[in-house]
Every structure is written in C-alpha cells, then in structure tokens.
Design an enzyme around this catalytic site. Structure first.
Site, PDB file in Angstrom:
ATOM      1  N   ASN A  11       1.071  -1.330   0.374  1.00 13.17           N
ATOM      2  CA  ASN A  11      -0.388  -0.254   0.143  1.00 13.17           C
ATOM      3  C   ASN A  11       1.120   0.818  -0.428  1.00 13.17           C
ATOM      4  O   ASN A  11       1.472   1.571   0.826  1.00 13.17           O
ATOM      5  CB  ASN A  11      -1.514  -0.093   1.548  1.00 13.17           C
ATOM      6  CG  ASN A  11      -1.794   0.925   1.124  1.00 13.17           C
ATOM      7  OD1 ASN A  11      -2.100   2.055   0.561  1.00 13.17           O
ATOM      8  ND2 ASN A  11      -2.080   1.575   2.285  1.00 13.17           N
ATOM      9  N   TRP A  12       0.729   2.431  -1.444  1.00 15.24           N
ATOM     10  CA  TRP A  12       1.815   2.457  -1.293  1.00 15.24           C
ATOM     11  C   TRP A  12       1.234   4.312  -0.687  1.00 15.24           C
ATOM     12  O   TRP A  12       1.954   5.350  -0.801  1.00 15.24           O
ATOM     13  CB  TRP A  12       2.692   3.005  -2.992  1.00 15.24           C
ATOM     14  CG  TRP A  12       2.837   2.313  -3.766  1.00 15.24           C
ATOM     15  CD1 TRP A  12       4.065   0.885  -2.530  1.00 15.24           C
ATOM     16  CD2 TRP A  12       3.447   1.834  -4.521  1.00 15.24           C
ATOM     17  NE1 TRP A  12       4.580  -0.065  -3.720  1.00 15.24           N
ATOM     18  CE2 TRP A  12       4.775   0.617  -4.515  1.00 15.24           C
ATOM     19  CE3 TRP A  12       3.548   3.190  -5.483  1.00 15.24           C
ATOM     20  CZ2 TRP A  12       5.002   0.094  -5.645  1.00 15.24           C
ATOM     21  CZ3 TRP A  12       4.045   2.121  -6.968  1.00 15.24           C
ATOM     22  CH2 TRP A  12       5.007   1.076  -7.299  1.00 15.24           C
ATOM     23  N   LYS A  13       0.097   4.434  -0.315  1.00 20.56           N
ATOM     24  CA  LYS A  13      -0.743   5.366   0.133  1.00 20.56           C
ATOM     25  C   LYS A  13      -0.450   7.250  -0.883  1.00 20.56           C
ATOM     26  O   LYS A  13      -0.857   6.664  -2.020  1.00 20.56           O
ATOM     27  CB  LYS A  13      -0.276   5.732   1.371  1.00 20.56           C
ATOM     28  CG  LYS A  13      -0.579   4.664   2.539  1.00 20.56           C
ATOM     29  CD  LYS A  13      -0.111   4.915   3.977  1.00 20.56           C
ATOM     30  CE  LYS A  13      -0.633   3.864   4.361  1.00 20.56           C
ATOM     31  NZ  LYS A  13      -0.581   3.943   5.997  1.00 20.56           N
ATOM     32  N   HIS A  97      -9.444   1.022   4.896  1.00 17.38           N
ATOM     33  CA  HIS A  97      -8.154   1.607   5.772  1.00 17.38           C
ATOM     34  C   HIS A  97      -8.624   2.262   6.888  1.00 17.38           C
ATOM     35  O   HIS A  97      -9.364   3.611   6.763  1.00 17.38           O
ATOM     36  CB  HIS A  97      -7.477   2.245   4.302  1.00 17.38           C
ATOM     37  CG  HIS A  97      -5.498   2.500   5.370  1.00 17.38           C
ATOM     38  ND1 HIS A  97      -6.095   2.643   6.316  1.00 17.38           N
ATOM     39  CD2 HIS A  97      -4.974   1.322   5.527  1.00 17.38           C
ATOM     40  CE1 HIS A  97      -4.797   2.921   6.485  1.00 17.38           C
ATOM     41  NE2 HIS A  97      -4.201   1.378   6.062  1.00 17.38           N
ATOM     42  N   GLU A  99      -7.441   5.243   7.540  1.00 18.16           N
ATOM     43  CA  GLU A  99      -7.184   6.191   7.382  1.00 18.16           C
ATOM     44  C   GLU A  99      -8.557   6.902   7.085  1.00 18.16           C
ATOM     45  O   GLU A  99      -8.554   8.207   7.115  1.00 18.16           O
ATOM     46  CB  GLU A  99      -5.828   6.733   6.529  1.00 18.16           C
ATOM     47  CG  GLU A  99      -4.777   6.490   6.844  1.00 18.16           C
ATOM     48  CD  GLU A  99      -3.455   6.039   6.791  1.00 18.16           C
ATOM     49  OE1 GLU A  99      -3.068   5.815   4.894  1.00 18.16           O
ATOM     50  OE2 GLU A  99      -2.472   5.485   6.859  1.00 18.16           O
ATOM     51  N   GLU A 167      -5.643  -4.188  10.162  1.00 24.34           N
ATOM     52  CA  GLU A 167      -4.526  -3.536  10.875  1.00 24.34           C
ATOM     53  C   GLU A 167      -5.083  -2.625  11.728  1.00 24.34           C
ATOM     54  O   GLU A 167      -5.918  -1.552  12.302  1.00 24.34           O
ATOM     55  CB  GLU A 167      -5.074  -2.563   9.455  1.00 24.34           C
ATOM     56  CG  GLU A 167      -4.598  -3.371   8.252  1.00 24.34           C
ATOM     57  CD  GLU A 167      -3.732  -2.397   7.404  1.00 24.34           C
ATOM     58  OE1 GLU A 167      -2.372  -3.152   6.842  1.00 24.34           O
ATOM     59  OE2 GLU A 167      -4.223  -1.711   7.177  1.00 24.34           O
ATOM     60  N   SER A 213       3.317  -2.029  10.635  1.00 20.80           N
ATOM     61  CA  SER A 213       4.266  -1.976  11.054  1.00 20.80           C
ATOM     62  C   SER A 213       4.940  -3.438  10.593  1.00 20.80           C
ATOM     63  O   SER A 213       6.461  -3.529  11.287  1.00 20.80           O
ATOM     64  CB  SER A 213       4.605  -1.519  12.334  1.00 20.80           C
ATOM     65  OG  SER A 213       4.599   0.088  12.831  1.00 20.80           O
ATOM     66  N   GLY A 234       2.681  -1.078   4.550  1.00 13.12           N
ATOM     67  CA  GLY A 234       2.954   0.833   3.726  1.00 13.12           C
ATOM     68  C   GLY A 234       4.211   0.647   4.149  1.00 13.12           C
ATOM     69  O   GLY A 234       5.002   0.547   2.537  1.00 13.12           O
TER      70      GLY A 234
HETATM   71  P1  PGA Z   1       2.352   0.558   8.179  1.00 11.49           P
HETATM   72  O1  PGA Z   1       0.848   0.678   6.965  1.00 11.49           O
HETATM   73  O2  PGA Z   1       3.371  -0.975   7.399  1.00 11.49           O
HETATM   74  O3  PGA Z   1       3.592   1.318   7.657  1.00 11.49           O
HETATM   75  O4  PGA Z   1       2.426   0.350   9.412  1.00 11.49           O
HETATM   76  C1  PGA Z   1       0.491   0.239   6.954  1.00 11.49           C
HETATM   77  C2  PGA Z   1      -0.994   0.222   6.576  1.00 11.49           C
HETATM   78  O5  PGA Z   1      -1.019   1.387   6.999  1.00 11.49           O
HETATM   79  O6  PGA Z   1      -1.777  -0.364   4.874  1.00 11.49           O
END
Ligand code: PGA
Length: 254
Positions: A11-13, A97, A99, A167, A213, A234
């Site tokens: 997930n490159w956001k 997600h 976010e 998550e 993470s 991420g």
């Molecule tokens: P992260 O993000 O690996 O940077 O913790 C995971 C995600 O938001 O999907």
C-alpha cells in the site's frame, strides 16, 4: 503456516508520482523471485500511478490494486474514481483503511456498499478492520473487529473474492507491530466471525492478512501463524529491496 495461498499487498498510500511509481515497480520486478503458484503479490499505487505501474509489472505475475473506490457511476461527483473505472485495470481494491475511516469519516455502511460493488464487478475487496489503542486497552479488540466485519459485509455475497486485513490502528506507521500471537488471536476470531457470516466452507478459504509496521525482520513470525495468510505493507513497501525481502521470507511459509 497457512493452507491458503498467501497474499502480500503493498500500500503505497499518497507516495510516488507516475514516473516514481514506475521506477519503484520496475525495481521490484527486477529483483523479485517471480511469485509462483505459492504466493500472490499485489501493488497498490495512487490512482495516478496505476497505468505506469501496470506497464512496469507487465510480464510478471504481480497485479495492481487501488486504494479505494467510489460506488457511484457516471454521475456528478467531481474527483471520485468509480469501481467501474477500475474494472479492467486492477485486481484488488483496499477498502475501509483506518486512514479513510478516521480522516474521511467512512462508515461501515459506506464500506459495505463498496465491498458489494467491488465484488459484483468481479474484483477483490481487501477489507481493513482494526481497533484503536483505547479499545485495545479496554480489552475490546476482538469485539470491535467483529463489529466492523459484520457491518462492512452486510450485503456481501462474493466470498470467493474477499480478503480481510487486520490492521490495528496503533500499529500502522508507528514501528510497533502487534505481537504475532495477538495477530493470530484476532485473525482466528475474524475467521470465526466469517464462519458465522459466510459459512464454514467459505470461511476457511478467505485470506486474512495482518498489517501494521511489518518488515522483513518480523514477517516470518506472522506467517508462522495458522490464520495469518499474508500482509498489507505500508512504509516498508516503498523500499523495493525491503519489499522483495518481505515477499521472499513470506514465500518460505507458503
Ligand atoms: P505500515 O502501514 O506498514 O506503514 O504500518 C500499513 C498500512 O497502513 O496499510
């Protein structure tokens, strides 16, 4: 160790321009030991990078996903990207997600509509669920996750096309991952809930990922868990060699 075919999702956001995305995808393609029948890999760039990333990955078995989608079609909704627009260019769509739930106020109800539309279009929704730190401290992790799962799958019926990503909010982008055992316990409660919702046969086939993470040092311990079938990555997916390493380690447990 899972009996299902594991899945690793990047997930490159909001990171990468179309050309940076192409370069990153190219670097992954050049270094990855081609995922075979034992493991699936999906890369989710921002919408603007889908085309360039797809072309960089053509000739590999890595597929491309989107990070969200709108259920509306051909209508006056300035700026939205619909499931229909994504139909022939992505295989997976991340929905719910944290976010998007917290910053954009997406509700379980709107996520349920997305899940149904994505499934109907023949794409695979990657449904994210997870508890906050306060809910965890209160011992309500499994309950919160079950609530999100039930409400977000309210009208869902495409069980062959579903991935669930656990998550926990406190683990996303913090450098503090869940313990593999805690992830297993929640993944197992998710499978139990899926069994109630979708039935026993379907529930044993659904991939449940852990995300938050994850890196090449801890992925192995997650993959050892019975109900953890892969990961949603991420930050670590923005470093091509680190991402390739995560895939390589995960493949050992498939
Ligand atoms: P992260 O993000 O690996 O940077 O913790 C995971 C995600 O938001 O999907």
């Amino acid at each position: 160790m899972t009996s299902r075919k594991p899945l690793i999702v990047a997930n490159w956001k909001m990171n990468t321009t179309p050309s940076e995305g192409k370069e990153l995808a190219q670097s992954i393609a050049d270094n990855i030991i081609e995922p075979t029948d034992v493991l699936d890999v999906v890369v989710c760039p921002p919408f603007t990078g889908i085309t360039t990333v797809r072309s960089a990955l053509s000739g590999t078995k890595i597929t491309v996903g989107a990070q969200t989608a709108s259920t509306a079609t051909n209508t006056a909704l300035t700026g939205e990207i619909s499931v229909q627009m994504l139909r022939n260019i992505v295989t997976h769509v991340i929905i719910g997600h944290s976010e998007r739930r917290t910053i954009f106020g997406e509700s379980n109800k709107s996520i349920a509509a997305k899940a149904a539309a994505i499934g109907k279009a023949g794409l695979t929704p990657i449904l994210c669920v997870g508890e906050s730190i306060d809910q965890r401290k209160a011992g309500h992790s499994a309950k919160e996750v079950a609530n999100q799962l039930r409400s977000s799958l309210d009208s869902f019926e495409y069980w062959r096309n579903l991935v669930v990503a656990y998550e926990p909010l406190w683990a996303i982008g913090t450098g503090t991952a869940s313990s593999p055992l805690d992830a297993q316990n929640i993944a197992s409660s998710i499978r139990e809930e899926l069994r109630n919702i979708a039935g026993k046969t379907e529930s044993t086939k659904i991939n449940i990922l852990y995300g938050g993470s994850v890196n090449s040092n801890n992925i192995g311990n997650f993959m050892k868990q019975n109900d953890v079938d892969g990961t949603l990555v991420g930050s670590a997916s923005l470093d091509p060699l680190e991402f390739v390493k995560i895939v390589t380690v995960a493949a050992r447990y498939s």
